[in-house]
Structures are given as C-alpha cells and as structure tokens.
Write a protein that holds these residues in place. Structure first.
Motif, PDB file in Angstrom:
ATOM      1  N   GLN A  86       0.833  -1.201   0.000  1.00 43.48           N
ATOM      2  CA  GLN A  86       0.000   0.000   0.000  1.00 43.48           C
ATOM      3  C   GLN A  86       0.873   1.260   0.000  1.00 43.48           C
ATOM      4  OE1 GLN A  86      -2.895   0.084   3.163  1.00 43.48           O
ATOM      5  NE2 GLN A  86      -3.598   2.138   2.650  1.00 43.48           N
ATOM      6  N   LEU A  87       1.895   1.277   0.835  1.00 48.02           N
ATOM      7  CA  LEU A  87       2.724   2.473   0.964  1.00 48.02           C
ATOM      8  C   LEU A  87       3.630   2.714  -0.243  1.00 48.02           C
ATOM      9  CD1 LEU A  87       3.546   2.110   4.748  1.00 48.02           C
ATOM     10  CD2 LEU A  87       2.143   3.912   3.682  1.00 48.02           C
ATOM     11  N   THR A  88       4.062   1.662  -0.917  1.00 47.29           N
ATOM     12  CA  THR A  88       4.908   1.869  -2.101  1.00 47.29           C
ATOM     13  C   THR A  88       4.133   2.471  -3.256  1.00 47.29           C
ATOM     14  OG1 THR A  88       4.620  -0.434  -2.787  1.00 47.29           O
ATOM     15  CG2 THR A  88       6.628   0.097  -1.557  1.00 47.29           C
ATOM     16  N   SER A  89       2.814   2.465  -3.160  1.00 45.99           N
ATOM     17  CA  SER A  89       2.016   3.102  -4.211  1.00 45.99           C
ATOM     18  C   SER A  89       1.935   4.621  -4.023  1.00 45.99           C
ATOM     19  CB  SER A  89       0.605   2.501  -4.244  1.00 45.99           C
ATOM     20  OG  SER A  89      -0.154   2.932  -3.126  1.00 45.99           O
ATOM     21  N   TRP A  90       2.387   5.123  -2.878  1.00 48.41           N
ATOM     22  CA  TRP A  90       2.362   6.560  -2.623  1.00 48.41           C
ATOM     23  C   TRP A  90       3.457   7.248  -3.436  1.00 48.41           C
ATOM     24  CZ3 TRP A  90       1.507   7.875   3.251  1.00 48.41           C
ATOM     25  CH2 TRP A  90       0.341   7.269   3.694  1.00 48.41           C
TER      26      TRP A  90
END
Length: 125
Positions: A10-14
C-alpha cells in the motif's frame, strides 16, 4: 499476504515513497525525499522514523496503543502488526511522519540507527 507485506504494498504506491535498502541492513525500507522513513524488519515489526517533534506532540496518544513501542531519545517508533487495525495505524503514522519531515528540516536529517538495530524494538519470541 502478511500484514507487513500488505502495508508495504500500500505504501509503495504513494508518490512520495520509494523502496530502499535499510541502513540497518535488515528487511526492507521505504524512503522519502528527506530520507529513510520506515524499516520493515519482519512479517510483524516495523520501525517508523516519526521524528522527535512528532513524537513529543503525539506521545500521550501513542502510548495508548499496545501495538506501538516508544524508545526514549529515539526518533523511531516500533509498531507490531498483529491486526488489520495496526496496518491502518501504520499508514496514518507514515502520513504524519512525511508531514513532520517536510515541516521540520532539522528532523529530516539522517539519524543513526532504527530501534531494531539498537536492539530496543519489541522482544522477539
């Protein structure tokens, strides 16, 4: 998929975060333009560089969560991911950490060692 893997995905999509090698050499890391922000040390343990200022502001609230370990003098907090709610908490705190790093350049300087590398994260069973 483990909770840590779910949070990392989820966070790497930021757009403000990118995967990186952790300075401590253990696990996977996320960095922002200001430097390292999170170390995923295992399927359950994550160190988050929340910054000294953010920890001071939020210390009372952070202590209420069993999933969070505060270490005196550290800019890092350790989260134990045992439930989906812990992932939600981590995602929220990553947002706080990004904002704190952007607001306070002195807190954005590299800091030596996350909690895991200091041996002061959660105790391993």
């Amino acid at each position: 998929m483990t909770l840590a893997a779910r949070a990392l995905a989820q966070l790497t999509s930021w757009p403000d975060l990118m995967e990186a090698a952790p300075s401590c050499g253990t696990g996977q890391a996320l960095s922002s333009a200001q430097g390292e922000i999170a170390h995923f040390h295992s399927d359950r343990d994550v160190d988050l560089r929340l910054t000294a200022g953010a920890i001071r502001r939020l210390a009372g609230d952070l202590r209420r969560f069993a999933a969070i370990r505060l270490v005196p003098g550290s800019q890092w907090v350790t989260l134990r991911l045992d439930a989906s709610a812990d992932v939600d908490l981590l995602v929220t705190l990553v947002s706080v950490a990004l904002q704190a790093q952007q607001r306070a350049p002195e807190d954005a300087r590299p800091v030596p060692g996350c909690n895991d590398c200091r041996g002061v994260g959660f105790f391993r069973a």
